[in-house]
Motif scaffolding. Structure first.
Motif, PDB file in Angstrom:
ATOM      1  N   PHE A 144       0.836  -1.204   0.000  1.00 23.60           N
ATOM      2  CA  PHE A 144       0.000   0.000   0.000  1.00 23.60           C
ATOM      3  C   PHE A 144       0.873   1.258   0.000  1.00 23.60           C
ATOM      4  O   PHE A 144       0.631   2.215  -0.754  1.00 23.60           O
ATOM      5  CB  PHE A 144      -0.910  -0.025   1.230  1.00 23.60           C
ATOM      6  N   GLN A 145       1.921   1.255   0.810  1.00 19.57           N
ATOM      7  CA  GLN A 145       2.757   2.449   0.934  1.00 19.57           C
ATOM      8  C   GLN A 145       3.612   2.702  -0.316  1.00 19.57           C
ATOM      9  O   GLN A 145       3.883   3.837  -0.677  1.00 19.57           O
ATOM     10  CB  GLN A 145       3.657   2.345   2.171  1.00 19.57           C
ATOM     11  N   VAL A 146       4.036   1.636  -0.992  1.00 23.50           N
ATOM     12  CA  VAL A 146       4.860   1.822  -2.185  1.00 23.50           C
ATOM     13  C   VAL A 146       4.050   2.476  -3.298  1.00 23.50           C
ATOM     14  O   VAL A 146       4.581   3.198  -4.145  1.00 23.50           O
ATOM     15  CB  VAL A 146       5.478   0.478  -2.641  1.00 23.50           C
ATOM     16  N   MET A 147       2.726   2.245  -3.284  1.00 26.47           N
ATOM     17  CA  MET A 147       1.873   2.926  -4.265  1.00 26.47           C
ATOM     18  C   MET A 147       1.841   4.436  -3.998  1.00 26.47           C
ATOM     19  O   MET A 147       1.813   5.249  -4.918  1.00 26.47           O
ATOM     20  CB  MET A 147       0.449   2.355  -4.225  1.00 26.47           C
ATOM     21  N   PHE A 148       1.834   4.819  -2.738  1.00 25.95           N
ATOM     22  CA  PHE A 148       1.866   6.229  -2.381  1.00 25.95           C
ATOM     23  C   PHE A 148       3.179   6.865  -2.841  1.00 25.95           C
ATOM     24  O   PHE A 148       3.196   7.994  -3.360  1.00 25.95           O
ATOM     25  CB  PHE A 148       1.721   6.395  -0.865  1.00 25.95           C
ATOM     26  N   ALA A 149       4.297   6.133  -2.632  1.00 26.40           N
ATOM     27  CA  ALA A 149       5.600   6.663  -3.036  1.00 26.40           C
ATOM     28  C   ALA A 149       5.645   6.923  -4.538  1.00 26.40           C
ATOM     29  O   ALA A 149       6.153   7.950  -5.000  1.00 26.40           O
ATOM     30  CB  ALA A 149       6.711   5.692  -2.632  1.00 26.40           C
ATOM     31  N   SER A 150       5.098   5.992  -5.325  1.00 28.87           N
ATOM     32  CA  SER A 150       5.110   6.173  -6.780  1.00 28.87           C
ATOM     33  C   SER A 150       4.206   7.326  -7.205  1.00 28.87           C
ATOM     34  O   SER A 150       4.483   8.020  -8.186  1.00 28.87           O
ATOM     35  CB  SER A 150       4.679   4.881  -7.478  1.00 28.87           C
ATOM     36  N   THR A 151       3.121   7.556  -6.462  1.00 26.98           N
ATOM     37  CA  THR A 151       2.224   8.675  -6.780  1.00 26.98           C
ATOM     38  C   THR A 151       2.932  10.013  -6.592  1.00 26.98           C
ATOM     39  O   THR A 151       2.817  10.915  -7.416  1.00 26.98           O
ATOM     40  CB  THR A 151       0.972   8.619  -5.893  1.00 26.98           C
ATOM     41  N   SER A 152       3.671  10.149  -5.501  1.00 29.41           N
ATOM     42  CA  SER A 152       4.397  11.400  -5.266  1.00 29.41           C
ATOM     43  C   SER A 152       5.406  11.663  -6.365  1.00 29.41           C
ATOM     44  O   SER A 152       5.563  12.793  -6.820  1.00 29.41           O
ATOM     45  CB  SER A 152       5.105  11.338  -3.910  1.00 29.41           C
ATOM     46  N   ALA A 153       6.070  10.605  -6.825  1.00 31.60           N
ATOM     47  CA  ALA A 153       7.087  10.767  -7.865  1.00 31.60           C
ATOM     48  C   ALA A 153       6.476  11.163  -9.196  1.00 31.60           C
ATOM     49  O   ALA A 153       7.017  11.996  -9.933  1.00 31.60           O
ATOM     50  CB  ALA A 153       7.893   9.477  -8.007  1.00 31.60           C
ATOM     51  N   THR A 154       5.326  10.586  -9.527  1.00 31.11           N
ATOM     52  CA  THR A 154       4.751  10.809 -10.862  1.00 31.11           C
ATOM     53  C   THR A 154       4.140  12.189 -11.019  1.00 31.11           C
ATOM     54  O   THR A 154       3.873  12.627 -12.136  1.00 31.11           O
ATOM     55  CB  THR A 154       3.698   9.720 -11.160  1.00 31.11           C
ATOM     56  N   ILE A 155       3.896  12.901  -9.902  1.00 27.68           N
ATOM     57  CA  ILE A 155       3.354  14.268  -9.987  1.00 27.68           C
ATOM     58  C   ILE A 155       4.294  15.164 -10.782  1.00 27.68           C
ATOM     59  O   ILE A 155       3.863  16.042 -11.525  1.00 27.68           O
ATOM     60  CB  ILE A 155       3.117  14.828  -8.568  1.00 27.68           C
ATOM     61  N   VAL A 156       5.606  14.938 -10.639  1.00 22.46           N
ATOM     62  CA  VAL A 156       6.596  15.811 -11.271  1.00 22.46           C
ATOM     63  C   VAL A 156       6.574  15.681 -12.788  1.00 22.46           C
ATOM     64  O   VAL A 156       6.815  16.649 -13.508  1.00 22.46           O
ATOM     65  CB  VAL A 156       8.007  15.497 -10.731  1.00 22.46           C
ATOM     66  N   SER A 157       6.260  14.486 -13.304  1.00 21.81           N
ATOM     67  CA  SER A 157       6.406  14.239 -14.741  1.00 21.81           C
ATOM     68  C   SER A 157       5.572  15.185 -15.582  1.00 21.81           C
ATOM     69  O   SER A 157       6.010  15.660 -16.632  1.00 21.81           O
ATOM     70  CB  SER A 157       6.049  12.785 -15.060  1.00 21.81           C
ATOM     71  N   GLY A 158       4.340  15.478 -15.143  1.00 19.40           N
ATOM     72  CA  GLY A 158       3.489  16.374 -15.927  1.00 19.40           C
ATOM     73  C   GLY A 158       3.968  17.805 -15.888  1.00 19.40           C
ATOM     74  O   GLY A 158       3.936  18.512 -16.909  1.00 19.40           O
ATOM     75  N   ALA A 159       4.439  18.252 -14.741  1.00 19.98           N
ATOM     76  CA  ALA A 159       4.855  19.654 -14.609  1.00 19.98           C
ATOM     77  C   ALA A 159       6.040  19.982 -15.509  1.00 19.98           C
ATOM     78  O   ALA A 159       6.119  21.057 -16.087  1.00 19.98           O
ATOM     79  CB  ALA A 159       5.199  19.956 -13.150  1.00 19.98           C
TER      80      ALA A 159
END
Length: 929
Positions: free
Chosen positions: A93-108
């Motif tokens: 569950f927590q590793v999914m949260f970690a990947s979500t935080s990382a992927t926010i940067v890609s769009g910006a």
């Protein structure tokens, strides 16, 4: 069923829902970016998931949830492995949260960051930022050690408004500040240019998937299927919907239409805002928090545009700004019983503010520093060429159907080859366009324009397309892009000549008429005709709705269209190259600046550092003194103009001494303007504006010299010291007997001036310096003495010393001689100067006196001293024409003015046909020197 297993099942389902958000982000970000970058954006979303999972397993989980060291960092559970069913599920569950935080940067950072650079950013988040912040907020000490320090203080972020979303937003902000905006995103005058996404339906679908995944994101954060889950999901749903409405209500009046971004960012802003306290709010509060979250995202996007911070998909407004609002809302609206911190309302608000500030400072600072260092070693941004081409091709060699279409259109426009066809990708919108375009080209090749196919392609091309006949009359169909390119022009049933009548000069219009005649002449080859095109890369002036005139740089290309072997139409392709032209101008300007600086660097390298340093030191002040003389504008008296001319002439003389020809030329042009002003009866303020602008150019030259000189000084001194002995021993430059350290560099430069000027004048002149010691004179007047010597030398070479042929006829040696020496006799200090030239040209002086209004009767009474005074009176020159070295009659007047400044006596003796002598006599006891 065992309740523990039910809880585990709920966490696994929630983890799957959070994983589904990766797909939502991929659709959202690729849909909001241009098609030429969509593959690159999508692959980043998948790749950052893989990297963040491995990094979180290797170190991140241990740093975040391992046994705590003083509440700041975890120290165990690295390379996570556990047989405990709950702990393993918790990790997933927590590793999914970690990947979500990382992927926010890609769009910006989309459309301009290198793929390899983005992988490094993902590692920075996954290892150095997200786990550390997560430890502070979420580590409860269950695996050993104290709880995270922010958790101990009572900071609440239930599902990650700060830990996940704001962290991603802070890192995105740091990355964007280093990368800069996309090409063309902001105009030179501050205008904001919207870059539309390639597939907005995909973007909206991505938001729907994110909304669905958020049920697991917030609901799963309970880590059990408890009675709180329905309330959390209800609050999440209400907040997302309210965010949409809040953004629409606020943004619609601002943008004047319901922009898609309002809906997208409104929903996401509401969801991010509710995440921090979804377990502690009631339904009405959730609506308020969500609506404000959507509104905050809209206002934040406007703020970023004003600051020229280019976020390609609006990630920072949504995740950072809405995340901050949601975290602060916990203190304002959260139910203390649900929060369970034991703090009162004031303390809860204070700790929420503290948490937001500390996390922001840490995440932004670490991200900016690491990315700045990486960028210095390995540039994060792609090249301009790759950015224009698109990262699909540049980074992944992955072409798209729209890229193939544009490439074929470009090749066709360049070559005029109508046999080229666009590759067809079935079952896609672009494939349908390509099919229709190919049909049109088939029809054109067969000399028949098929209306349905033609209009279909005209609706989709980005260049202006139209058909014209020999008279310039437009056909009934043309591309929509043509209307945007030729803003304000009436095209329907128009004529190209009439349309361009007010946009281009008459000469260009006349050339266009002639060009159309030869374009439709079948006896002439199209390649030959194309070279005559008068509208290739032309500047046009278009009227704007507000009454102003807009300048564009357009390229018109003409292709013949045949029917039964006869030319019956011409296809005109109009492309707007304004932005490209501005970029080229910028590149050329920067290149010219570099070349100018290198040229200045080279010149300074060969100059005496002391002379140059003194010249630069006084240069700005003397230019500003001249500027101050002109402050009254048209009321400036003519004697002040003459004073300014003398001061500028002194600067020009010193610049000539140092071989700074660019300053000599610049001052000479200003002297031309001053001469014109002196000759005008009533000069206007506009005349002085031009003069002031050119003086400003000289000021900028001074600043540039100061910058280069500062870098060069140490090296320059050693260079001059190594080379001056070679100069002093050169047989070609006369003999030198120099005493005192002050004289050496100046006399060397004076030797160079003699060599350069005599070569330019076609003369041979030698400089002989004997018993020369400037150290005899007070340092306060060295500058004036150097100016006087420069003017004497220039006067001798230009006016006095004859060319070799005349010298032979006069019984002299072919090489003229200039001698300089100093004397100290009692109280007097003497600077002596002699040349063996022709002396004063009395006949020319007589003519100049007659030109100034003196009568022959008066002139017949003059003796030698009066002729000399006349020569030194100003605006008297024996030169035939004005050049950079002579012709204005300023040099000797400047010498006279400098002598007066020093309270010195000036003796002049002219021996016609034989020599000219000057002596500057100073008596220190007389006072001012």
């Amino acid at each position: 069923m065992d309740m523990e297993l039910i809880n585990i099942l709920w966490i696994i389902i929630s983890a799957a829902l959070v994983f589904l958000m990766q797909g939502g982000f991929a659709l959202l970000e690729s849909g909001l970016t241009r098609s030429k970058n969509s593959i690159n954006v999508a692959i980043k979303n998948l790749t950052d998931f893989g990297i963040s999972v491995v990094a979180f397993w290797f170190l991140g989980f241990g740093l975040m949830f391992g046994p705590s060291f003083l509440g700041f960092i975890g120290t165990g559970e690295f390379m996570f492995s556990s047989n405990q069913i709950f702990l393993g599920t918790f990790f997933v569950f927590q590793v999914m949260f970690a990947s979500t935080s990382a992927t926010i940067v890609s769009g910006a950072v989309a459309e301009r960051m290198k793929f390899t650079a983005y992988l490094l950013v993902t590692l920075v988040i996954s290892l150095a930022i997200y786990p550390v912040v997560g430890h502070w907020v979420w580590n409860d000490g269950s695996l050993g050690g104290p709880a995270g320090w922010l958790k101990e203080w009572g900071f609440v972020d239930f599902a990650g408004s700060t830990v996940v979303h704001s962290v991603g937003g802070w890192v995105a902000l740091a990355a964007i500040l280093i990368l800069g905006p996309r090409l063309g995103r902001y105009g030179p005058q501050g205008e904001i240019r919207k870059i539309s996404g390639s597939n907005l339906p995909n973007a909206v679908t991505g938001v729907i998937l994110l909304f669905f995944g958020w049920f697991g994101f917030n609901g799963g954060s309970t880590l059990e299927l408890s009675a709180a889950v329905p309330k959390i999901i209800l609050n999440t749903t209400l907040a997302g919907a309210a965010g949409l409405l809040g953004a629409l209500i606020l943004g619609w009046p601002i943008f004047r239409f319901p922009d898609v971004s309002l809906v997208i960012n409104g929903v996401l802003g509401g969801l991010v805002a509710i995440t921090a306290g979804c377990h502690s709010f009631n339904a009405p509060q959730s609506l308020i928090i969500g609506a404000l979250g959507g509104s905050v995202a809209v206002l934040a996007q406007i703020l970023l545009d004003k600051l020229r911070i280019d976020d390609a998909v609006g990630a920072i407004p949504v995740h950072l700004f809405a995340g901050i609002w949601g975290t602060l809302a916990v203190g304002l609206f959260g139910n203390p019983a649900d929060l369970g911190t034991g703090l009162n309302v004031l303390d809860q608000n204070l700790v929420q503010i503290l948490g937001v500030g500390v996390v922001g400072a840490y995440a932004f600072t670490i991200a900016y520093l690491l990315l700045w260092i990486i960028n210095r070693i390995f540039p994060l941004r792609v090249s301009e060429e790759d950015e224009l081409k698109g990262l699909n091709v540049a980074e992944h060699d992955a072409s798209t159907e729209i890229y193939d279409l544009y490439k074929t259109l470009d090749d066709q426009a360049r070559t005029g080859n109508l046999s080229l066809r666009v590759p067809v990708e079935p079952f896609t919108e672009v494939g349908q366009i390509a099919t229709q375009y190919n049909k049109v080209m088939d029809s054109l090749q067969n000399s028949t324009v098929a209306r349905s196919e033609y209009t279909s392609i005209l609706d989709h091309v980005h260049d202006g397309l139209m058909l014209i006949d020999k008279s310039g009359k437009l056909g009934p169909y043309y591309s929509k892009a043509l209307e945007n390119i030729l803003t304000g022009a009436f095209l329907q049933n128009g004529n190209l000549l009439e349309i361009l009548k007010t946009m281009v000069p008459e000469s260009v219009l006349a050339s266009l008429q002639d060009f159309l005649d030869v374009l439709f002449d079948e006896s002439l080859d199209i390649r030959t005709v194309s070279r005559l095109n008068p509208l290739e890369k032309t500047e046009v002036f278009l009227p704007s709705p507000d009454g102003s005139v807009q300048t564009k740089h357009l390229n018109f290309q003409f292709q013949r269209v045949l029917e039964e072997g006869k030319i019956f139409r011409a296809m005109v392709i109009v492309s707007d190259q304004t932005q490209q032209n501005e970029l080229e101008k910028t590149v050329m300007s920067e290149r010219q600046d570099r070349n100018d600086e290198m040229e200045l660097f080279y010149i300074i390298l060969h100059l005496d550092p002391n002379l140059l340093a003194e010249f630069v030191k006084t240069y700005d002040e003397r230019i500003h003194q001249v500027n101050r003389l002109f402050e009254t504008g048209q009321g400036v008296p003519k004697d002040v103009l003459k004073q300014a001319a003398r001061r500028l002439h002194g600067i020009k003389g010193e610049a000539a001494l140092l071989n700074l020809d660019f300053i000599v030329q610049g001052v000479h042009r200003i002297e031309d303007l001053i001469t014109q002003l002196i000759q005008k009866t009533n000069p206007s303020n506009e005349d002085f504006i031009s003069l002031t602008l050119k003086l400003g150019g000289l000021v900028e030259i001074g600043r540039r010299m100061s910058r280069v000189l500062k870098k060069m000084t140490e090296f320059q001194i050693s260079f001059i010291q190594a080379n001056i002995p070679q100069v002093s021993n050169s047989d070609q430059k006369g003999s030198l007997e120099i005493e005192g350290t002050k004289s050496l560099g100046f006399i060397s430069s004076l030797q160079d001036l003699v060599s350069r000027m005599s070569e330019e004048m076609g003369k041979k002149v030698s400089l002989e310096v004997q018993h020369m010691n400037l150290d005899l004179f007070p340092p306060t007047i060295h500058h004036q003495i150097r100016q006087i010597l420069v003017q004497w030398v220039r006067n001798s070479i230009i006016h006095g010393i004859e060319n070799p042929e005349k010298r032979k006829l006069a019984g002299k040696t072919p090489m003229g001689l200039i001698r300089i020496w100093t004397e100290s006799t009692g109280e007097q200090l003497v600077l002596a100067y002699r040349d063996d030239g022709a002396g004063l040209d009395l006949e020319r002086l007589k003519q100049r006196a007659l030109d100034k209004g003196y009568t022959l009767q008066i002139l017949s009474t003059w003796d030698k001293s009066q002729w000399i005074k006349f020569a030194f009176s100003g605006n008297v020159s024996t030169a035939d024409k004005v050049t950079t070295g002579a012709g204005r009659g300023v040099g000797m007047a400047l010498v006279r003015e400098l002598a007066l400044e020093m309270n010195a006596k000036l003796n002049v003796n002219s021996n016609p046909g034989h020599s000219m002598d000057f002596k500057l006599i100073l008596t220190p006891s007389r006072g001012r020197l």
